[in-house]
Write a protein that holds these residues in place. Structure first.
Motif, PDB file in Angstrom:
ATOM      1  N   GLU A 110      36.433 -70.938  55.844  1.00 37.34           N
ATOM      2  CA  GLU A 110      35.641 -71.918  55.460  1.00 37.34           C
ATOM      3  C   GLU A 110      34.183 -71.924  56.353  1.00 37.34           C
ATOM      4  O   GLU A 110      33.244 -72.298  56.109  1.00 37.34           O
ATOM      5  N   HIS A 111      34.807 -71.614  57.699  1.00 33.66           N
ATOM      6  CA  HIS A 111      33.604 -71.607  58.672  1.00 33.66           C
ATOM      7  C   HIS A 111      32.482 -70.675  58.170  1.00 33.66           C
ATOM      8  O   HIS A 111      31.308 -70.616  58.725  1.00 33.66           O
ATOM      9  N   GLN A 112      32.840 -69.467  57.486  1.00 33.91           N
ATOM     10  CA  GLN A 112      31.855 -68.661  56.753  1.00 33.91           C
ATOM     11  C   GLN A 112      30.830 -69.079  55.682  1.00 33.91           C
ATOM     12  O   GLN A 112      29.855 -68.665  55.248  1.00 33.91           O
ATOM     13  N   LEU A 113      31.173 -70.350  55.169  1.00 33.79           N
ATOM     14  CA  LEU A 113      30.358 -71.042  54.213  1.00 33.79           C
ATOM     15  C   LEU A 113      29.174 -71.289  54.779  1.00 33.79           C
ATOM     16  O   LEU A 113      28.826 -71.704  55.826  1.00 33.79           O
ATOM     17  N   ASP A 114      28.261 -71.584  53.616  1.00 32.45           N
ATOM     18  CA  ASP A 114      26.740 -71.869  53.925  1.00 32.45           C
ATOM     19  C   ASP A 114      26.808 -73.377  54.619  1.00 32.45           C
ATOM     20  O   ASP A 114      27.745 -74.137  54.049  1.00 32.45           O
ATOM     21  N   PRO A 115      26.125 -73.829  55.593  1.00 29.64           N
ATOM     22  CA  PRO A 115      26.287 -75.167  56.320  1.00 29.64           C
ATOM     23  C   PRO A 115      25.824 -76.282  55.522  1.00 29.64           C
ATOM     24  O   PRO A 115      25.912 -77.366  55.720  1.00 29.64           O
ATOM     25  N   THR A 116      25.074 -75.739  54.106  1.00 30.39           N
ATOM     26  CA  THR A 116      24.653 -76.896  53.370  1.00 30.39           C
ATOM     27  C   THR A 116      25.770 -77.091  52.110  1.00 30.39           C
ATOM     28  O   THR A 116      25.465 -77.687  51.179  1.00 30.39           O
ATOM     29  N   PHE A 117      26.913 -76.614  52.401  1.00 28.42           N
ATOM     30  CA  PHE A 117      28.048 -76.829  51.580  1.00 28.42           C
ATOM     31  C   PHE A 117      28.772 -77.938  52.211  1.00 28.42           C
ATOM     32  O   PHE A 117      29.278 -77.639  53.434  1.00 28.42           O
ATOM     33  N   TYR A 118      29.047 -79.143  51.852  1.00 29.26           N
ATOM     34  CA  TYR A 118      29.411 -80.421  52.645  1.00 29.26           C
ATOM     35  C   TYR A 118      30.963 -80.553  51.841  1.00 29.26           C
ATOM     36  O   TYR A 118      31.110 -80.769  50.759  1.00 29.26           O
ATOM     37  N   ARG A 119      31.935 -80.653  52.771  1.00 33.49           N
ATOM     38  CA  ARG A 119      33.145 -81.248  52.427  1.00 33.49           C
ATOM     39  C   ARG A 119      33.321 -82.414  51.814  1.00 33.49           C
ATOM     40  O   ARG A 119      34.137 -82.610  50.878  1.00 33.49           O
ATOM     41  N   SER A 120      32.526 -83.436  51.900  1.00 37.18           N
ATOM     42  CA  SER A 120      32.748 -84.921  51.561  1.00 37.18           C
ATOM     43  C   SER A 120      31.473 -85.216  51.501  1.00 37.18           C
ATOM     44  O   SER A 120      30.438 -84.907  52.112  1.00 37.18           O
ATOM     45  N   PRO A 121      31.386 -86.341  50.818  1.00 34.82           N
ATOM     46  CA  PRO A 121      30.130 -87.231  50.503  1.00 34.82           C
ATOM     47  C   PRO A 121      29.289 -87.609  52.017  1.00 34.82           C
ATOM     48  O   PRO A 121      28.374 -87.505  52.410  1.00 34.82           O
ATOM     49  N   GLY A 122      30.239 -88.010  52.854  1.00 39.89           N
ATOM     50  CA  GLY A 122      29.929 -88.261  54.386  1.00 39.89           C
ATOM     51  C   GLY A 122      29.335 -87.345  54.905  1.00 39.89           C
ATOM     52  O   GLY A 122      28.356 -87.478  55.737  1.00 39.89           O
TER      53      GLY A 122
END
Length: 472
Positions: A5-17
């Motif tokens: 998951e660390h390799q995912l784009d930083p603009t992919f957000y796990r949660s709304p918060g």
């Protein structure tokens, strides 16, 4: 969080918060089109950084290689739904490409926003013939990045004139059209929007009309006969199988924008209805699941406004009133505020939907409108045509952007003296309970967009209508 998951784009957000807490957008992407098809449509870039000397100005422009596409809705190749991807390579996936469907041409133009986000470059064009051959559809309308591909709702069948419309699935990486999504469409024939409750294995679709019903403008005979769409459809997301149809009532014509709750554990959302043939009112409905079945009830009614016939376009003169014409709605990422654009009256409304069954109006502002022609405060002597139409909300819920064109032929019916092209920004303070104020510094319009009409807005890093979240 795993190393994967660390390799995912930083603009992919796990949660709304997490999305709300992310850095603010500095750029907005806005599609612009030429109604006469004499020049190319374009993907434009607008500076949204209030500390920038270019704030509120068009700072990027990418022409399409074709003519007459009529750019309308568009979206990212990938987003926060990446956390739900199963069996697909996600480590290299990036929110990088913007896919621009041509609502009239049925072409899909793919633009790369890297390495310079102010200068998107054409990467590929998926032709109308490819879409028809692989999925059996035409007139691509709305797209969302999903768990196993890019989902593209289409209004027409392959022949372009009639239905059924439906959803085409595109590959995340190659943008090839893979297939039609539906395996059992049940009674669904008319198409418009498609979105989902990812964690509930539920996809929802709404209804407008076939291309033949809409491309030459609103057909009064079809409208008064209640022939446009008036239902919601609920589907098994994994299987592409129709589960349930919920009819809102034949008088509630044109069931358009779907805004599901961002909370991945919730099973409710809102949909806007353009007009009632009983009284010209518009409405917003809430869907929810109860005892295993989907239900919908009207939670907002916006009445028509009386007006002298001489101030109305020919299509409305027999009625002596301006219908609100709710053509877009948008739900803030925290699921607290709903924005409703009334393109006919030129009003943008804000509702507190902390209790989604009982929305409460807390803000309103007007620009344009069929009879009001309310000017922007930065140009007080300039009456505006059109009205807040497509509306987009920043991830933190503090900024709201709107553009003024609905659809070429429909613009011409309701604003026959010309609709122009403009974009406005509204500020709100969720901590203070809402309220809307026009930003006087932000008003790209007219020649800023080279005389083209503008439709949807997408924000750098995602916005309230681009992402689905997988964790609470």
């Amino acid at each position: 969080m795993s190393s994967h998951e660390h390799q995912l784009d930083p603009t992919f957000y796990r949660s709304p918060g997490e999305a709300i807490a992310a850095p603010s957008e500095r750029l907005a992407y806005v599609v612009a089109y030429d109604r006469d098809a004499a020049v190319s449509d374009a993907l434009t870039v607008v500076d949204t950084d209030p500390d920038s000397p270019d704030f509120g100005q068009v700072v990027g422009w990418s022409d399409l290689p074709t003519f007459g596409d009529e750019l309308h809705h568009f979206g990212w190749n990938a987003c926060s739904s990446a956390f739900a991807h199963a069996g697909h390579r996600t480590s290299g996936l990036r929110r990088r490409y913007l896919l621009l469907p041509g609502l009239r041409s049925s072409n899909i133009h793919v633009f790369d926003t890297h390495p310079d986000p102010r200068r998107p470059r054409l990467s590929r064009t998926v032709t109308a013939a490819e879409l028809a051959a692989a999925a059996g559809y035409s007139r691509p309308h709305t797209l969302h990045c999903g768990p196993d591909g890019i989902y593209l709702s289409c209004l027409g069948a392959a022949n372009g004139g009639d239905g059924p419309g439906g959803i085409a699935v595109l590959d995340h990486d190659t943008f090839d059209v893979v297939r039609a999504w539906e395996t059992d469409r049940g009674p669904q024939h008319l198409a418009y929007d498609a979105w989902w409750h990812l964690n509930q294995n539920t996809l929802i679709t709404s209804e407008w009309g076939t291309p033949a019903m809409i491309e030459n403008g609103l057909d009064p005979e079809l409208l008064l006969a209640n022939r446009y769409g008036h239902a919601l459809h609920f589907w098994d997301l994994a299987e592409g199988r129709h589960v349930q149809r919920v009819d809102l009532g034949a008088q509630h014509q044109m069931v358009l924008e779907l805004r599901p709750s961002h909370d991945p554990g919730a099973t409710w959302g809102f949909v806007g209805v353009v007009v009632s043939t009983e009284d010209l009112s518009a409405s917003v409905w809430r869907w929810h699941r109860e005892d295993g079945n989907w239900q919908a009830e009207k939670v907002i009614t916006i009445p028509a406004e009386p007006a002298p016939a001489e101030r109305l376009p020919p299509a409305l003169q027999p009625f002596g009133a301006v219908p609100p014409l709710v053509t877009d709605i948008n739900l803030a990422v925290d699921d607290r505020f709903l924005y409703v654009s009334c393109w006919g009256t030129g009003e943008l409304k804000q509702y507190d939907v902390g209790d989604p069954a009982r929305p409460r109006e807390v803000g309103s502002v007007r620009l344009g409108g069929i009879t009001g022609r309310v000017a922007h405060p930065s140009e007080p002597a300039e009456p505006l045509s059109g009205g807040p139409q497509m509306v987009e909300v920043s991830r933190d819920g503090r900024r709201v952007y709107a553009t003024n064109s609905l659809y070429g032929a429909w613009d011409d019916q309701f604003y026959p003296d010309g609709v122009g092209g403009w974009m406005a920004k509204f500020d709100t303070d969720p901590d203070a309970g809402g309220g809307l104020a026009v930003d006087e510094r932000f008003f790209p319009h007219g020649e800023d967009f080279r005389g083209l009409r503008v439709h949807q807005v997408r924000l750098e890093g995602g916005d309230a209508s681009s992402d689905s979240y997988c964790f609470p």
